[in-house]
Structures are given as structure tokens and as C-alpha cells.
Design a protein around this motif. Structure first.
Motif, short mmCIF file in Angstrom:
data_model
loop_
_atom_site.label_atom_id
_atom_site.label_comp_id
_atom_site.label_asym_id
_atom_site.label_seq_id
_atom_site.Cartn_x
_atom_site.Cartn_y
_atom_site.Cartn_z
N GLY A 132 0.81 -1.22 0.00
CA GLY A 132 0.00 0.00 0.00
C GLY A 132 0.84 1.25 0.00
N GLY A 133 2.13 1.11 0.27
CA GLY A 133 3.00 2.27 0.33
C GLY A 133 3.15 2.98 -1.00
N GLY A 134 3.04 2.22 -2.10
CA GLY A 134 3.11 2.86 -3.41
C GLY A 134 1.97 3.84 -3.63
N LEU A 135 0.77 3.46 -3.21
CA LEU A 135 -0.37 4.36 -3.34
C LEU A 135 -0.21 5.59 -2.45
CD1 LEU A 135 -3.30 1.77 -3.41
CD2 LEU A 135 -2.27 2.99 -5.34
N VAL A 136 0.30 5.36 -1.23
CA VAL A 136 0.57 6.49 -0.35
C VAL A 136 1.61 7.41 -0.96
CG1 VAL A 136 1.42 7.15 1.93
CG2 VAL A 136 -0.06 5.16 1.70
N GLY A 137 2.62 6.84 -1.59
CA GLY A 137 3.65 7.65 -2.24
C GLY A 137 3.10 8.46 -3.39
N ILE A 138 2.27 7.85 -4.22
CA ILE A 138 1.67 8.59 -5.35
C ILE A 138 0.81 9.74 -4.84
CG2 ILE A 138 0.01 8.40 -7.24
CD1 ILE A 138 1.02 5.53 -7.66
N ALA A 139 -0.01 9.46 -3.82
CA ALA A 139 -0.86 10.51 -3.26
C ALA A 139 -0.03 11.64 -2.66
CB ALA A 139 -1.79 9.92 -2.21
N THR A 140 1.06 11.29 -1.98
CA THR A 140 1.92 12.30 -1.37
C THR A 140 2.59 13.17 -2.42
OG1 THR A 140 2.35 10.84 0.52
CG2 THR A 140 3.87 12.66 0.18
N ILE A 141 3.09 12.54 -3.48
CA ILE A 141 3.74 13.30 -4.55
C ILE A 141 2.75 14.23 -5.24
CG2 ILE A 141 4.84 13.10 -6.81
CD1 ILE A 141 6.16 10.54 -5.81
N ALA A 142 1.54 13.72 -5.53
CA ALA A 142 0.52 14.55 -6.18
C ALA A 142 0.15 15.75 -5.32
CB ALA A 142 -0.71 13.70 -6.48
N LEU A 143 -0.07 15.51 -4.02
CA LEU A 143 -0.42 16.61 -3.12
C LEU A 143 0.72 17.62 -3.02
CD1 LEU A 143 -2.30 17.90 -1.04
CD2 LEU A 143 -1.31 16.37 0.69
N THR A 144 1.95 17.13 -2.96
CA THR A 144 3.10 18.03 -2.87
C THR A 144 3.22 18.91 -4.10
OG1 THR A 144 4.28 16.44 -1.47
CG2 THR A 144 5.60 18.13 -2.58
N LEU A 145 3.02 18.32 -5.27
CA LEU A 145 3.12 19.09 -6.51
C LEU A 145 2.03 20.16 -6.58
CD1 LEU A 145 3.96 16.29 -9.11
CD2 LEU A 145 5.50 18.01 -8.16
N VAL A 146 0.82 19.81 -6.16
CA VAL A 146 -0.27 20.79 -6.17
C VAL A 146 0.03 21.94 -5.22
CG1 VAL A 146 -2.69 21.15 -5.53
CG2 VAL A 146 -2.04 19.15 -6.88
N LEU A 147 0.52 21.62 -4.03
CA LEU A 147 0.84 22.66 -3.06
C LEU A 147 1.99 23.54 -3.53
CD1 LEU A 147 0.46 20.59 0.23
CD2 LEU A 147 -1.09 22.37 -0.61
N LEU A 148 3.01 22.92 -4.14
CA LEU A 148 4.12 23.72 -4.66
C LEU A 148 3.67 24.63 -5.79
CD1 LEU A 148 7.02 21.09 -4.70
CD2 LEU A 148 6.76 23.04 -3.16
N LEU A 149 2.74 24.14 -6.62
CA LEU A 149 2.18 24.98 -7.69
C LEU A 149 1.42 26.16 -7.10
CD1 LEU A 149 1.62 25.52 -10.67
CD2 LEU A 149 -0.35 23.97 -10.50
N ASP A 150 0.63 25.91 -6.05
CA ASP A 150 -0.10 27.00 -5.40
C ASP A 150 0.86 28.03 -4.82
OD1 ASP A 150 -2.51 25.89 -6.02
OD2 ASP A 150 -2.81 24.93 -4.07
N ILE A 151 1.94 27.57 -4.20
CA ILE A 151 2.92 28.49 -3.61
C ILE A 151 3.59 29.31 -4.70
CG2 ILE A 151 5.11 28.61 -2.37
CD1 ILE A 151 4.20 26.11 -0.82
N ASP A 152 3.92 28.66 -5.82
CA ASP A 152 4.55 29.37 -6.94
C ASP A 152 3.62 30.43 -7.52
OD1 ASP A 152 6.83 29.60 -8.86
OD2 ASP A 152 5.28 29.00 -10.29
N LEU A 153 2.35 30.07 -7.70
CA LEU A 153 1.38 31.04 -8.22
C LEU A 153 1.16 32.18 -7.23
CD1 LEU A 153 -1.28 28.63 -9.80
CD2 LEU A 153 0.36 30.10 -11.00
N ALA A 154 1.16 31.85 -5.95
CA ALA A 154 0.98 32.90 -4.94
C ALA A 154 2.14 33.88 -4.97
CB ALA A 154 0.85 32.27 -3.55
N ASN A 155 3.36 33.37 -5.15
CA ASN A 155 4.53 34.25 -5.20
C ASN A 155 4.58 35.08 -6.47
OD1 ASN A 155 5.42 33.32 -2.71
ND2 ASN A 155 6.67 31.69 -3.62
N SER A 156 3.96 34.57 -7.54
CA SER A 156 3.98 35.29 -8.81
C SER A 156 3.02 36.46 -8.84
CB SER A 156 3.65 34.33 -9.96
OG SER A 156 2.28 33.93 -9.89
N GLY A 157 2.08 36.51 -7.91
CA GLY A 157 1.08 37.58 -7.89
C GLY A 157 -0.09 37.34 -8.83
#
Length: 225
Positions: free
Chosen positions: A100-125
Motif C-alpha cells: 500500500g505504500g506505493g499508493l501512499v507515495g503517489i498521493a503524497t507526490i501529487a499533493l506536494t506538486l499541487v501545493l508547490l504549484l499553489d505556492i509558486d502562483l501565490a509568489n507570482s502575484g
């Protein structure tokens, strides 16, 4: 398990008594009895570095990071308890955690990428309320790291990832200070790795040590009891 020479045992015992008397080490009869594998500080340091290497190699595909952390945590826990802590046992744990760790890893990576995208967009104004969105993004990353570390510590071959994730909310609520320590450990690991990439090895070893040690630390309620 090979036995240590009597002279080495006496020296370790004397060093432990001096550390306990000075307050720089654990109280004898408590930590030593619970974690006999931690009596040698250099031995513990070497094992933490070894676990860091194993977790780094096992998590190179990224999606295997949860399984690697779970197996590394189980390995270090066995070492501290002076139980069988061979590479074969750790590899068997890793294979079981991959289910089950593979599914947890995929979910973690997806969530991390979404959050990093939000942070990047927030910094861009480009987003209205950018600073608030950025704060939410960083808090989300901290929460994701906390959930990953706590679940890896709760994973066992019997309970699996379902049991670990089910027990996750109660574990965090019961120890908010420990949750803060876990987040600080994650931030430390990210910072040192960002400064020098090869430091990811000891950083992951420190994360595994924190996963094991934080829930076992003495607490005010335990001392009062």
C-alpha cells in the motif's frame, strides 16, 4: 548477535553512569532497559547513518519513500531494542510495506506538486490573496510531511497502511508537541538537503530516528504518573 568483550561492556557501563550522574545522558534503568541497543552512542550514530543510506537507496523512485521510511523505522526500532535487525529482515519489511505504500507515495507526490504549484502562483502575484494562499500552501506541505512521518511510524506488517492511516489522527491529537517536533525535523532535513544534496542521507537517517524517538520521549504526564 556477537557478544561484546567484558572490558568494552565495563567501559560502556561506566560512561553511562557518568552521563546519568551529570544529567547529559539518560537515567539508568529507564532508557537503557527499554532500548539496550542505544547504550553505545557511536553504534547508534553508525546505525542511523546506515538507515539513512538504506532509505535513500530504497526511495530513489520517490513513490517508494513511504515504504522505505516504514521499513527503516522498523529496522531502527529493532536495533534499539537489541532485536534481530538484519538487512534481510528490513528488506522483507520493505516488500510488505510496498503493497500500500506505493499508493501512499503517489498521493503524497501529487499533493506536494499541487501545493508547490499553489505556492509558486501565490509568489507570482497571479492569484488574488496570494500571501494567504502561500501560507496555506506551506502549512499544507508541513501537514503532508507530518502525516507521512507519523504513518510510517505507525505502520506494522499486521496493521498495514490502512491501520496506520486510521490511527494517524488520534496519534497526532494525543501528542501535539510531538507533531511540532516532527515538522521541525522535516524542515531541518529539507534545509540541509537544499544546502548540500548528499546530506540527504544523514537527513533521512535523522528523520527515521525522530519517528522512533519522538513518541517514546518522556512526557510530563508520564513523570507525574
Amino acid at each position: 548477535m556477537t557478544s561484546r568483550p567484558p572490558g568494552q561492556i565495563r567501559r560502556s557501563a561506566a560512561a553511562a553512569r557518568r552521563a546519568a550522574a551529570s544529567g547529559s545522558g539518560p537515567v539508568l534503568g529507564e532508557t537503557s532497559a527499554r532500548f539496550p541497543g542505544a547504550q553505545s552512542r557511536f553504534g547508534l550514530l553508525g546505525e542511523v547513518l546506515t538507515v539513512g543510506i538504506l532509505v535513500t537507496v530504497a526511495s530513489l523512485p520517490l513513490v517508494t519513500l513511504p515504504a522505505a521510511l516504514a521499513a527503516g523505522t522498523a529496522h531502527l526500532r529493532r536495533f534499539l531494542r537489541a532485536e534481530e535487525a538484519s538487512l534481510a529482515t528490513s528488506f522483507a519489511d520493505f516488500k510488505r510495506a510496498l503493497a500500500g505504500g506505493g499508493l501512499v507515495g503517489i498521493a503524497t507526490i501529487a499533493l506536494t506538486l499541487v501545493l508547490l504549484l499553489d505556492i509558486d502562483l501565490a509568489n507570482s502575484g497571479a492569484l488574488p490573496g496570494g500571501p494567504l494562499v502561500g501560507v496555506v500552501g506551506w502549512l499544507g506541505l508541513a501537514g503532508a510531511g507530518l502525516a507521512l512521518f507519523t504513518a510510517a511510524g505507525l505502520w506494522t506488517p499486521a496493521a498495514g497502511w490502512r491501520g496506520a492511516l486510521t490511527a494517524l489522527p488520534a496519534a497526532v491529537r494525543s501528542d501535539p508537541a510531538g507533531a511540532g517536533y516532527s515538522i521541525v525535523t522535516g524542515v531541518f532535513a529539507v534545509v540541509v538537503t537544499w544546502q548540500l544534496v548528499p546530506l540527504v542521507v544523514p537527513a533521512l537517517g535523522c528523520i527515521v530516528l525522530a519517528i522512533v524517538a519522538i513518541p517514546e520521549r518522556p512526557r510530563r504526564g508520564d513523570r507525574e504518573a
